[in-house]
Design an enzyme around this catalytic site. Structure first.
Site, PDB file in Angstrom:
ATOM      1  N   CYS A  76       0.818  -1.220   0.000  1.00 56.00           N
ATOM      2  CA  CYS A  76       0.000   0.000   0.000  1.00 56.00           C
ATOM      3  C   CYS A  76       0.846   1.262   0.000  1.00 56.00           C
ATOM      4  O   CYS A  76       0.681   2.138  -0.844  1.00 56.00           O
ATOM      5  CB  CYS A  76      -0.950  -0.006   1.193  1.00 56.00           C
ATOM      6  SG  CYS A  76      -1.920   1.508   1.351  1.00 56.00           S
ATOM      7  N   GLY A  80       1.419   0.719  -4.033  1.00 56.22           N
ATOM      8  CA  GLY A  80      -0.018   0.466  -4.147  1.00 56.22           C
ATOM      9  C   GLY A  80      -0.849   1.707  -3.955  1.00 56.22           C
ATOM     10  O   GLY A  80      -0.702   2.697  -4.671  1.00 56.22           O
ATOM     11  N   CYS A  81      -1.713   1.670  -2.940  1.00 55.46           N
ATOM     12  CA  CYS A  81      -2.722   2.716  -2.741  1.00 55.46           C
ATOM     13  C   CYS A  81      -2.160   4.133  -2.759  1.00 55.46           C
ATOM     14  O   CYS A  81      -2.707   5.018  -3.435  1.00 55.46           O
ATOM     15  CB  CYS A  81      -3.431   2.511  -1.411  1.00 55.46           C
ATOM     16  SG  CYS A  81      -3.776   0.809  -0.976  1.00 55.46           S
ATOM     17  N   PRO A  83       0.964   5.680  -3.755  1.00 59.10           N
ATOM     18  CA  PRO A  83       1.463   6.255  -5.014  1.00 59.10           C
ATOM     19  C   PRO A  83       0.407   6.269  -6.112  1.00 59.10           C
ATOM     20  O   PRO A  83       0.363   7.190  -6.927  1.00 59.10           O
ATOM     21  CB  PRO A  83       2.645   5.348  -5.381  1.00 59.10           C
ATOM     22  CG  PRO A  83       2.424   4.086  -4.635  1.00 59.10           C
ATOM     23  CD  PRO A  83       1.731   4.482  -3.361  1.00 59.10           C
ATOM     24  N   LYS A  84      -0.480   5.264  -6.124  1.00 53.73           N
ATOM     25  CA  LYS A  84      -1.562   5.241  -7.114  1.00 53.73           C
ATOM     26  C   LYS A  84      -2.461   6.455  -6.973  1.00 53.73           C
ATOM     27  O   LYS A  84      -2.798   7.122  -7.953  1.00 53.73           O
ATOM     28  CB  LYS A  84      -2.341   3.943  -6.939  1.00 53.73           C
ATOM     29  CG  LYS A  84      -3.580   3.762  -7.809  1.00 53.73           C
ATOM     30  CD  LYS A  84      -4.837   4.279  -7.173  1.00 53.73           C
ATOM     31  CE  LYS A  84      -5.172   3.647  -5.855  1.00 53.73           C
ATOM     32  NZ  LYS A  84      -5.617   2.267  -5.953  1.00 53.73           N
ATOM     33  N   TYR A 219      -8.656  -3.896 -11.462  1.00 49.91           N
ATOM     34  CA  TYR A 219      -8.621  -2.502 -11.012  1.00 49.91           C
ATOM     35  C   TYR A 219      -7.221  -1.900 -11.125  1.00 49.91           C
ATOM     36  O   TYR A 219      -7.072  -0.709 -11.448  1.00 49.91           O
ATOM     37  CB  TYR A 219      -9.182  -2.368  -9.596  1.00 49.91           C
ATOM     38  CG  TYR A 219      -8.294  -2.865  -8.488  1.00 49.91           C
ATOM     39  CD1 TYR A 219      -7.424  -2.010  -7.831  1.00 49.91           C
ATOM     40  CD2 TYR A 219      -8.328  -4.201  -8.079  1.00 49.91           C
ATOM     41  CE1 TYR A 219      -6.604  -2.452  -6.811  1.00 49.91           C
ATOM     42  CE2 TYR A 219      -7.514  -4.655  -7.065  1.00 49.91           C
ATOM     43  CZ  TYR A 219      -6.659  -3.779  -6.435  1.00 49.91           C
ATOM     44  OH  TYR A 219      -5.837  -4.233  -5.421  1.00 49.91           O
ATOM     45  N   GLU A 223      -6.675   1.388 -13.426  1.00 47.16           N
ATOM     46  CA  GLU A 223      -6.195   2.594 -12.758  1.00 47.16           C
ATOM     47  C   GLU A 223      -4.916   3.105 -13.403  1.00 47.16           C
ATOM     48  O   GLU A 223      -4.773   4.307 -13.666  1.00 47.16           O
ATOM     49  CB  GLU A 223      -5.964   2.313 -11.272  1.00 47.16           C
ATOM     50  CG  GLU A 223      -7.245   2.175 -10.470  1.00 47.16           C
ATOM     51  CD  GLU A 223      -7.023   1.787  -9.022  1.00 47.16           C
ATOM     52  OE1 GLU A 223      -7.927   2.020  -8.217  1.00 47.16           O
ATOM     53  OE2 GLU A 223      -5.931   1.257  -8.709  1.00 47.16           O
ATOM     54  N   ARG A 240      -8.528  -9.844 -21.028  1.00 49.12           N
ATOM     55  CA  ARG A 240      -8.600 -11.292 -21.233  1.00 49.12           C
ATOM     56  C   ARG A 240     -10.042 -11.783 -21.253  1.00 49.12           C
ATOM     57  O   ARG A 240     -10.437 -12.534 -22.132  1.00 49.12           O
ATOM     58  CB  ARG A 240      -7.817 -12.028 -20.153  1.00 49.12           C
ATOM     59  CG  ARG A 240      -7.869 -13.553 -20.269  1.00 49.12           C
ATOM     60  CD  ARG A 240      -7.017 -14.221 -19.206  1.00 49.12           C
ATOM     61  NE  ARG A 240      -7.509 -13.940 -17.870  1.00 49.12           N
ATOM     62  CZ  ARG A 240      -8.446 -14.660 -17.251  1.00 49.12           C
ATOM     63  NH1 ARG A 240      -8.995 -15.699 -17.869  1.00 49.12           N
ATOM     64  NH2 ARG A 240      -8.840 -14.350 -16.044  1.00 49.12           N
ATOM     65  N   HIS A 487     -27.051  19.951  -0.912  1.00 50.72           N
ATOM     66  CA  HIS A 487     -27.113  20.458  -2.289  1.00 50.72           C
ATOM     67  C   HIS A 487     -26.179  21.651  -2.464  1.00 50.72           C
ATOM     68  O   HIS A 487     -26.105  22.506  -1.582  1.00 50.72           O
ATOM     69  CB  HIS A 487     -28.554  20.873  -2.602  1.00 50.72           C
ATOM     70  CG  HIS A 487     -28.776  21.254  -4.030  1.00 50.72           C
ATOM     71  ND1 HIS A 487     -28.723  20.333  -5.049  1.00 50.72           N
ATOM     72  CD2 HIS A 487     -29.026  22.456  -4.599  1.00 50.72           C
ATOM     73  CE1 HIS A 487     -28.953  20.948  -6.201  1.00 50.72           C
ATOM     74  NE2 HIS A 487     -29.139  22.234  -5.948  1.00 50.72           N
ATOM     75  N   GLU A 492     -25.578  13.596  -2.851  1.00 49.27           N
ATOM     76  CA  GLU A 492     -27.017  13.701  -2.617  1.00 49.27           C
ATOM     77  C   GLU A 492     -27.832  12.894  -3.624  1.00 49.27           C
ATOM     78  O   GLU A 492     -29.013  12.615  -3.394  1.00 49.27           O
ATOM     79  CB  GLU A 492     -27.463  15.165  -2.682  1.00 49.27           C
ATOM     80  CG  GLU A 492     -27.487  15.752  -4.084  1.00 49.27           C
ATOM     81  CD  GLU A 492     -28.145  17.129  -4.148  1.00 49.27           C
ATOM     82  OE1 GLU A 492     -29.129  17.353  -3.414  1.00 49.27           O
ATOM     83  OE2 GLU A 492     -27.662  17.961  -4.936  1.00 49.27           O
TER      84      GLU A 492
END
Length: 514
Positions: A76, A80-81, A83-84, A219, A223, A240, A487, A492
């Site tokens: 991560c 992973g999370c 730097p992504k 994913y 991404e 694939r 709003h 919403e």
């Protein structure tokens, strides 16, 4: 004191058959040893120390085939999370600069706006290194022994850490947690490991990726293709089977439609055949359409493999520990986090059939430590875990996909509420809204308990997080419709859902305030 395990060996008694309550206090070097320094393992280690346990963490990163390596913190933090999300943010900022003109900002002409790849990766890596450092300091302050070595079992309670220089360190632990996670899978084709990169490499790539082929449409693949395309690098994706397997397929189609409209190319039902390096330094990739049997090829600057991940269990010598419950993919099979050996546990991506998400590993690790050392009883609940795919137009979801809900409950027992919508921020400039869509999958019988919420649009992760708590608490459509929205926000739109698929009515928005 004579070591208990040595006495048992002389008596011919198996350690694995010995009841835990007969073990002598102080026999082991540590109360807990964690193999793996990622999010789940570290969370478990820190919580165990909070409960008074003596803890060691073993962590070592084997360089990728391209030689990429990183520090403490796991997938991560390093590849992973984090730097992504930073790359995703860079892509969104690029789009915002172009759109700023419509709001009156005077910016350079479009051809002058471009990304400096080296500056981007340097900023990303500097942040990661700071997190690595903070993590190490945190372990030291908490008096958790950090061993930068590749851990494996010698016997059920003894671990061997193989250090970078080849030396070995042996230690014993009363309990062991396996938290080694996984690494990218490389297809068995010519040139894969020699010339291709993976998500292990893209965030620190020393040169601009240029024209890129992404192999895989999970994913990670989508991404990466999304932010590369938005940063100005041509992206092509080999699919694939289906994109975002395991996710709601209607929403997955929205995502790929949006990406295609932004310029990403997709080749469906295609698998890679080979990757060859040309004299120019570019890569010639060949692929096969599994339906038509037609072959295709093109030349790319970079080939990024995103064809799944495998668990790092093979190197652990689990047989010596007696851990025998593994899936075909090498993951640990466990109903909770406890393996077939009572004092050996597993958390995070290494577990079979569990969401491969950092917060899942963290929460499971903490709860496990509390059960081991604080008399806790709470088990990890793996149902209704929210997640987000950070493609250019984000997709956030919690609960069941429409397909899974149909399989479990039957189509006649479901009501699916849905709507297209137009974010206020898309009015200026006039942006495409064809893929801004959301739906709620609910039981048809009153009060219509919500089984799943799905949202494609801006800041989907922020939107779905709050609703995830509501779904966890048993949200119904009646409660959702009686919730007053904020709003104008995109969140919403969930409170405005009133058209069902069954009705056949037009789900397109009438106006922003109706």
């Amino acid at each position: 004191m004579v070591h208990l395990r040595f006495v048992l060996f002389l008596l011919g008694t198996s350690v694995t058959n010995l009841a835990e309550d007969t073990l002598v206090d102080g026999t082991y070097d540590y109360d807990l040893a964690v193999i793996g320094g990622g999010s789940g393992g570290l969370a478990c280690a820190k919580e165990a120390v909070n409960q008074g346990a003596r803890v060691a963490v073993l962590d070592y990163v084997t360089p990728s085939p391209q030689g990429t390596k990183w520090g403490l913190g796991g997938t991560c933090v390093n590849v992973g999370c984090i730097p992504k999300k930073l790359m995703h943010q860079a892509a969104l900022l690029g789009e915002a600069i172009h759109e700023a003109v419509a709001y009156g900002w005077e910016v350079p002409s479009a051809d002058q706006i471009k990304i400096n790849w080296s500056a981007l990766t340097e900023s990303v890596q500097n942040h990661i290194k700071s997190v690595n450092w903070v993590t190490r300091v945190d372990l030291r302050e908490k008096k958790i022994e950090y061993i930068n070595g590749l851990g494996s079992f010698k016997d059920p309670h003894t671990l061997i850490a193989t250090m970078k220089n080849g030396s070995k360190k042996e230690l014993t632990a009363k309990n062991v947690v396996i938290a080694v996670g996984g690494r990218p899978h490389y297809p068995d084709i010519p040139g894969a490991k020699e010339y291709c990169i993976s998500s292990d490499d893209i965030f620190s790539l020393s040169h601009p990726p240029g024209k890129t082929l992404v192999v895989g449409a999970g994913y990670i693949g989508l991404e990466c293709a999304g932010f590369l395309n938005s940063l100005g690098y041509s992206a092509t994706v080999l699919v694939r089977s289906v994109p975002l397997r395991g996710f709601d397929q209607q929403m997955a189609t929205m995502i790929t439609n949006e990406m295609e409209e932004k310029g990403v190319k997709f080749f469906n039902r295609c698998i890679p055949v080979s990757v060859e390096k040309l004299e120019s330094g570019q890569l010639k990739a060949r692929w096969l359409n599994t339906e038509t049997k037609e072959q295709g090829e093109d030349v790319f600057d970079t080939v990024l493999l995103a064809t799944g991940r495998y668990a790092l269990t093979e190197q652990l010598n689990l047989a010596a520990a007696g851990v025998s419950v593994l899936s075909d993919s090498g993951k640990v099979v466990a109903s909770t986090e406890q393996t077939n050996v009572p004092h050996i546990f597993a958390v995070g991506d290494v577990l079979e059939g569990r969401p491969e998400l950092t917060p899942v590993a963290i929460h499971a690790g903490r709860l496990l430590a509390r059960r081991m050392f604080a008399g806790g009883s709470q088990q990890m609940d793996y149902e209704n875990v929210a997640t987000t795919v950070f493609t250019p137009l984000e997709y956030g979801c919690v609960g069941l996909s429409e397909e899974t809900a149909t399989e479990r409950y039957g189509a006649d027992n479901l009501e699916v509420y849905h709507a297209f919508y137009k974010p206020t921020e898309f009015f200026i400039p006039q942006r495409n809204i064809r893929n801004c869509y959301l739906k709620a999958v609910a039981l048809r019988e009153a009060p219509q308990r919500v089984l799943g919420l799905h949202f494609v649009g801006p800041v989907a992760g922020e939107v779905i997080q709050g609703f995830a708590a509501a779904v966890k608490c048993g949200l119904t459509m009646e409660q959702l419709s009686n919730t007053v929205g904020i709003h104008p926000t995109v969140a919403e739109e969930f409170t405005r859902l009133n058209i069902t698929k069954r009705s056949g009515k037009d789900p397109n928005p009438a106006s922003c305030c109706s």
